[in-house]
Design a protein around this motif. Sequence first.
Motif, PDB file in Angstrom:
ATOM      1  N   GLY A 108      20.313  21.629 -28.037  1.00 57.29           N
ATOM      2  CA  GLY A 108      19.288  20.744 -28.515  1.00 57.29           C
ATOM      3  C   GLY A 108      19.116  20.516 -29.817  1.00 57.29           C
ATOM      4  N   GLY A 109      18.529  19.325 -30.601  1.00 59.61           N
ATOM      5  CA  GLY A 109      17.980  19.487 -31.776  1.00 59.61           C
ATOM      6  C   GLY A 109      19.316  19.291 -32.734  1.00 59.61           C
ATOM      7  N   GLY A 110      18.999  19.763 -33.980  1.00 61.11           N
ATOM      8  CA  GLY A 110      19.864  19.776 -35.372  1.00 61.11           C
ATOM      9  C   GLY A 110      20.211  20.988 -35.358  1.00 61.11           C
ATOM     10  N   ARG A 111      20.710  21.131 -36.778  1.00 55.14           N
ATOM     11  CA  ARG A 111      21.176  22.535 -37.134  1.00 55.14           C
ATOM     12  C   ARG A 111      20.087  23.528 -37.717  1.00 55.14           C
ATOM     13  NH1 ARG A 111      22.708  21.522 -43.077  1.00 55.14           N
ATOM     14  NH2 ARG A 111      20.666  22.690 -43.349  1.00 55.14           N
ATOM     15  N   SER A 112      19.256  22.680 -38.469  1.00 48.03           N
ATOM     16  CA  SER A 112      18.137  23.561 -38.926  1.00 48.03           C
ATOM     17  C   SER A 112      17.296  24.025 -37.734  1.00 48.03           C
ATOM     18  CB  SER A 112      17.431  22.729 -39.923  1.00 48.03           C
ATOM     19  OG  SER A 112      16.704  23.557 -40.762  1.00 48.03           O
ATOM     20  N   SER A 113      16.745  22.831 -36.874  1.00 43.32           N
ATOM     21  CA  SER A 113      15.954  23.268 -35.864  1.00 43.32           C
ATOM     22  C   SER A 113      16.512  24.424 -34.712  1.00 43.32           C
ATOM     23  CB  SER A 113      15.454  22.180 -34.815  1.00 43.32           C
ATOM     24  OG  SER A 113      16.557  21.416 -34.216  1.00 43.32           O
ATOM     25  N   GLN A 114      17.764  24.384 -34.505  1.00 42.77           N
ATOM     26  CA  GLN A 114      18.431  25.505 -33.754  1.00 42.77           C
ATOM     27  C   GLN A 114      18.106  26.537 -34.416  1.00 42.77           C
ATOM     28  OE1 GLN A 114      22.534  24.169 -32.963  1.00 42.77           O
ATOM     29  NE2 GLN A 114      21.845  23.120 -30.986  1.00 42.77           N
ATOM     30  N   ALA A 115      18.439  26.650 -35.846  1.00 35.57           N
ATOM     31  CA  ALA A 115      18.208  28.230 -36.392  1.00 35.57           C
ATOM     32  C   ALA A 115      16.892  28.513 -36.209  1.00 35.57           C
ATOM     33  CB  ALA A 115      18.699  27.855 -37.942  1.00 35.57           C
ATOM     34  N   GLY A 116      15.827  27.625 -36.433  1.00 31.87           N
ATOM     35  CA  GLY A 116      14.277  28.014 -36.427  1.00 31.87           C
ATOM     36  C   GLY A 116      14.089  28.531 -34.974  1.00 31.87           C
TER      37      GLY A 116
ATOM     38  N   ARG B 296       5.310  21.612 -35.936  1.00 30.41           N
ATOM     39  CA  ARG B 296       5.600  20.171 -36.573  1.00 30.41           C
ATOM     40  C   ARG B 296       6.775  19.607 -35.730  1.00 30.41           C
ATOM     41  NH1 ARG B 296       7.476  21.876 -42.381  1.00 30.41           N
ATOM     42  NH2 ARG B 296       8.671  23.605 -41.221  1.00 30.41           N
ATOM     43  N   VAL B 297       6.425  18.402 -35.266  1.00 36.95           N
ATOM     44  CA  VAL B 297       7.269  17.589 -34.176  1.00 36.95           C
ATOM     45  C   VAL B 297       7.527  16.313 -35.114  1.00 36.95           C
ATOM     46  CG1 VAL B 297       7.564  17.247 -31.860  1.00 36.95           C
ATOM     47  CG2 VAL B 297       5.839  18.535 -32.641  1.00 36.95           C
ATOM     48  N   ARG B 298       8.316  15.405 -34.695  1.00 34.25           N
ATOM     49  CA  ARG B 298       8.710  14.433 -35.369  1.00 34.25           C
ATOM     50  C   ARG B 298       7.419  13.318 -34.881  1.00 34.25           C
ATOM     51  NH1 ARG B 298      12.003   9.957 -33.699  1.00 34.25           N
ATOM     52  NH2 ARG B 298      12.085   8.478 -35.134  1.00 34.25           N
ATOM     53  N   GLU B 299       6.957  12.427 -36.135  1.00 37.29           N
ATOM     54  CA  GLU B 299       5.766  11.832 -36.102  1.00 37.29           C
ATOM     55  C   GLU B 299       6.157  10.377 -35.534  1.00 37.29           C
ATOM     56  OE1 GLU B 299       3.187  12.248 -39.224  1.00 37.29           O
ATOM     57  OE2 GLU B 299       2.481  10.180 -39.155  1.00 37.29           O
ATOM     58  N   ARG B 300       5.431   9.920 -34.561  1.00 42.99           N
ATOM     59  CA  ARG B 300       6.044   8.735 -33.810  1.00 42.99           C
ATOM     60  C   ARG B 300       5.753   7.402 -34.881  1.00 42.99           C
ATOM     61  NH1 ARG B 300       1.446   5.253 -30.824  1.00 42.99           N
ATOM     62  NH2 ARG B 300       2.605   3.594 -31.676  1.00 42.99           N
TER      63      ARG B 300
ATOM     64  N   HIS C 188      15.906  24.646 -27.784  1.00 42.73           N
ATOM     65  CA  HIS C 188      15.411  25.586 -27.074  1.00 42.73           C
ATOM     66  C   HIS C 188      16.683  26.848 -27.193  1.00 42.73           C
ATOM     67  CE1 HIS C 188      12.286  23.567 -25.007  1.00 42.73           C
ATOM     68  NE2 HIS C 188      13.167  22.494 -25.177  1.00 42.73           N
ATOM     69  N   SER C 189      16.271  27.940 -27.315  1.00 43.84           N
ATOM     70  CA  SER C 189      17.055  29.107 -27.440  1.00 43.84           C
ATOM     71  C   SER C 189      16.638  30.397 -26.527  1.00 43.84           C
ATOM     72  CB  SER C 189      17.252  29.571 -28.923  1.00 43.84           C
ATOM     73  OG  SER C 189      15.924  30.091 -29.231  1.00 43.84           O
ATOM     74  N   THR C 190      17.774  31.274 -26.197  1.00 47.25           N
ATOM     75  CA  THR C 190      17.442  32.437 -25.520  1.00 47.25           C
ATOM     76  C   THR C 190      18.383  33.443 -26.181  1.00 47.25           C
ATOM     77  OG1 THR C 190      19.093  31.731 -23.794  1.00 47.25           O
ATOM     78  CG2 THR C 190      16.789  31.907 -23.175  1.00 47.25           C
ATOM     79  N   VAL C 191      17.689  34.498 -26.458  1.00 44.96           N
ATOM     80  CA  VAL C 191      18.422  35.575 -27.049  1.00 44.96           C
ATOM     81  C   VAL C 191      18.360  36.967 -26.354  1.00 44.96           C
ATOM     82  CG1 VAL C 191      17.928  37.194 -29.000  1.00 44.96           C
ATOM     83  CG2 VAL C 191      18.181  34.739 -29.557  1.00 44.96           C
ATOM     84  N   VAL C 192      19.505  37.520 -26.098  1.00 45.79           N
ATOM     85  CA  VAL C 192      19.366  39.053 -25.467  1.00 45.79           C
ATOM     86  C   VAL C 192      19.884  40.081 -26.829  1.00 45.79           C
ATOM     87  CG1 VAL C 192      20.702  40.468 -23.958  1.00 45.79           C
ATOM     88  CG2 VAL C 192      20.217  37.907 -23.569  1.00 45.79           C
ATOM     89  N   LEU C 193      18.800  40.908 -27.126  1.00 43.02           N
ATOM     90  CA  LEU C 193      18.948  41.845 -28.211  1.00 43.02           C
ATOM     91  C   LEU C 193      19.475  43.228 -27.530  1.00 43.02           C
ATOM     92  CD1 LEU C 193      17.961  41.220 -31.217  1.00 43.02           C
ATOM     93  CD2 LEU C 193      16.126  42.479 -30.503  1.00 43.02           C
ATOM     94  N   ARG C 194      20.567  43.755 -27.724  1.00 40.51           N
ATOM     95  CA  ARG C 194      21.042  45.047 -27.327  1.00 40.51           C
ATOM     96  C   ARG C 194      20.956  46.085 -28.212  1.00 40.51           C
ATOM     97  NH1 ARG C 194      23.511  43.906 -22.223  1.00 40.51           N
ATOM     98  NH2 ARG C 194      23.811  41.651 -22.489  1.00 40.51           N
ATOM     99  N   ASP C 195      20.474  47.334 -27.859  1.00 40.68           N
ATOM    100  CA  ASP C 195      20.388  48.411 -29.127  1.00 40.68           C
ATOM    101  C   ASP C 195      21.739  49.257 -28.994  1.00 40.68           C
ATOM    102  OD1 ASP C 195      17.699  50.968 -29.371  1.00 40.68           O
ATOM    103  OD2 ASP C 195      19.410  50.069 -30.689  1.00 40.68           O
TER     104      ASP C 195
ATOM    105  N   ALA D  89      14.299  37.113 -25.140  1.00 42.08           N
ATOM    106  CA  ALA D  89      13.150  36.242 -25.347  1.00 42.08           C
ATOM    107  C   ALA D  89      13.704  34.648 -25.458  1.00 42.08           C
ATOM    108  CB  ALA D  89      12.464  36.811 -26.582  1.00 42.08           C
ATOM    109  N   GLU D  90      12.633  33.946 -25.375  1.00 45.84           N
ATOM    110  CA  GLU D  90      13.085  32.460 -25.739  1.00 45.84           C
ATOM    111  C   GLU D  90      12.387  31.985 -26.846  1.00 45.84           C
ATOM    112  OE1 GLU D  90      13.524  31.114 -21.050  1.00 45.84           O
ATOM    113  OE2 GLU D  90      11.783  30.486 -22.424  1.00 45.84           O
ATOM    114  N   GLY D  91      12.791  30.717 -27.391  1.00 46.76           N
ATOM    115  CA  GLY D  91      12.080  30.507 -28.760  1.00 46.76           C
ATOM    116  C   GLY D  91      12.588  28.780 -28.565  1.00 46.76           C
ATOM    117  N   CYS D  92      11.506  28.045 -29.201  1.00 42.76           N
ATOM    118  CA  CYS D  92      11.887  26.613 -29.378  1.00 42.76           C
ATOM    119  C   CYS D  92      11.245  26.001 -30.633  1.00 42.76           C
ATOM    120  CB  CYS D  92      11.512  25.601 -28.295  1.00 42.76           C
ATOM    121  SG  CYS D  92      10.097  26.520 -27.141  1.00 42.76           S
ATOM    122  N   ARG D  93      12.051  25.013 -31.159  1.00 44.32           N
ATOM    123  CA  ARG D  93      11.543  24.557 -32.579  1.00 44.32           C
ATOM    124  C   ARG D  93      11.994  22.959 -32.317  1.00 44.32           C
ATOM    125  NH1 ARG D  93      12.067  24.093 -38.337  1.00 44.32           N
ATOM    126  NH2 ARG D  93      10.592  22.633 -38.517  1.00 44.32           N
TER     127      ARG D  93
END
Lengths: 381, 395
Positions: free
Chosen positions: A319-327, A360-364, A265-272, A257-261
């Motif tokens: 992309g992004g910083g450490r917190s947004s990558q974690a999110g 929430r995105v950075r306000e201009r 942008h991130s992609t994760v492969v979850l193996r059982d 799956a993918e996710g962004c904040r």
Amino acid sequence: MSGYSLCFTAVVVFKRKTWLSLGQLAFPCVLCRSISQNSALCRKNLAAAGPEKFTAEFIQKQIEEFNIGKRHLANIMGEDPENFSQEDIDRSIAYLFPSGLFEKKARPLMKHPDEIFPMQRAVQWGKDRRPFHFLFYTGKQSYYSLMHELYGKMLNIEKHQDRLRSKGLFSKDGHKISLGMSRWLTKEELEALLVENISTHDYNRFIQIMERLLSMPYCNIEEEFVLRFRHLLQTQSRHQMVSALQKDENGVAFSSAEGCRKTSHSTVVLRDCGSGRLSVNGQDSLLYFPVLQDREQLMFPMQFTGTLGRFDLECTVSGGGRSSQAGALRLAISRALLSFLSPSEREMMRQAGLLTPDPRVRERKKPGQEGARRKFTWKKR
Amino acid sequence: MALHRLSLRLRPTVAHVRSIHTSRYGRQQEAAAVDSESEPISVFRTQENDPASQSEKQIGQFYTLPAEHIRLLFPHGLPNRYQQQVKTFNEACMMVRQPALEAISYLKKADYSKPALRYLFYGVKGSGKTMSLCHSVHFCYTQGWVVLHIPDAHLWVKNCKELMPSSYKSSRFDQPLQATSWLRNFKITNEPFLSKIKIKQRYVWTKRESTEEGRPLGELVDQGTSRVKSSSDVVAAVMKELRLQCGHPESNFRLAVAVDGVNALWGKSTIKKEDKSAVDPEELTLVYNLRKLLKNDWIGGAIITTLSQTGSLYTPKSAYLPQELLGERGFDSMDPFIPLSVPNYSEKEFESCYLYYTERNWLQHPQSRTEEGKKELIFLSNRNPTMFDRLCGFL
């Protein structure tokens, strides 16, 4: 204000007449406009006029223009003018007038005039200036007519009950209305329906009597009337995209799956697999996220569903910083987990807020200010 | 009827008899229960406190270091956090792990008439390299070796407050403060040997001071601690003496050289000369002599070292392999060596560490005692010893 100015001119006109008559001039003076008028009197008192009133003909004209415009738009886009729906109109306008504004309501739109112009009451009296409605002089004619109708329905139900009692078929808990997931209309919605202002006291009284009606047995004969004032709640779990569960060559089930904040942008492969290993961009999670807070964010989806040691995670993030990558990773993990869970657990995750992308995105920065909100230092002099 | 009454009267006595019987049996059971209760405590502890007698069976178990040994052997050698833990728990328990056991087994089997073997512990940050080093040093100490323990070589190449040009060679620099503190600790550790070993060469410090041949090593060390100016040279002299003497058949001691953060010796330094140019570690007396000691041209001892990224200068955080941290020069000088990789905790080791903290009441949070909590801890720390220790610190 125009009345006042008329009065003024009339006065002026009157004065001139007398003066002229005193002056014993022969010819009658012409009703002349006053040349100089106080500019303050020209300005209309906008607040006192109330909201802008549109006449019925104006609305009618707008509707005709809208329909013609719709056909023109269909011709421009090269589509069938007969089957041009509102969605097609929205799509075409977004294509022809692209706008980067964040506020959706500020973008160009083309809708039916009924949706744009607020509903207004037509003139309530005829040519002989007698009102049409019998309750006009109460001041709140729609409200009182509604209450009158309501009472009539209650009498109807009671008559029905008497009839059943006479036949001997009466039972205390017979045939109530099934409400389902719905709520009463709010005061604002009721005002919009009646096109009239009502006070809170009136609204409460209305709801009280409706509840009373619902409590009477055999009220299902007026079900249609009651449901007009109930608003269906939105279905709980809105349509969720659940990524499919795939199997790789060793028979191990995995899902991605993918996710962004913000800008990550991130992609994760979850193996059982059964081991709780975790690698981010090829590195150890301890190396990539030295801060505990980020690792807690990654842990949250799996801790919530109780699947901590079960899955193997392969993550990539950019992309992004450490917190947004974690999110971003957290969102991707929750989405990937969906395909391994039951619908009730999916609902729990949705309610926990794990599946909602953070808007929430950075306000201009605005001109005249130092930042998005911070103003320049205010100097008194 | 009478029989009925008799049986009624008899019934309580029978019950009474039965209760006596059950109480004795119950006490036996209780005793057995107490025995079985005392056993789980020692699942992660072992009674073998001597490193020489530890084997693979004790991997993952904690053994206690005697307090005397800690005071003498490790005045400066243990990691800071571990020292605090020792103070808190009032006991020094170290886990027996595979890399240290391997090093100890090699130390046992090595032939000491051949040149000294070099052991290098390497691994990711916080995986327990320094602790493995301390474990091996403890073994050497219990076997009666002379221990030359440099706690952190990085301290010698950075943050130097006083830098003096060397009296012996004009191109080199002295670090009197570091040298004196190290000599003091060396004295504490090797008290018994200082009187036994005699120096074989005459050292002249100033016009009036000199140390004659045949004097005990202790005098040399005292000279270094009292005369701060020449302390670095004293260190060099000590190292030379030990190196020369420990191979001889007449001397009955073996030398263990333990250096933590050995990659500092070949890296860069942050010390600057007066004209703001950087000092090469080679130009420092202490480092130069230590490098001579680390060369395997002497016999009768062992060299145990670790790599350390934490204190190292100008190295990326993700570097942990010998090649990356030692650099070309370092690798060439250290080659050949026995690399010992120190991984994160295995499942068994993690389990025993967790049980140890629980038994010491270090994990106070009720959630941490559940299965779920344990899984969370595994995830968050990734079984890294330091991270696990830091996590538990505030639980």
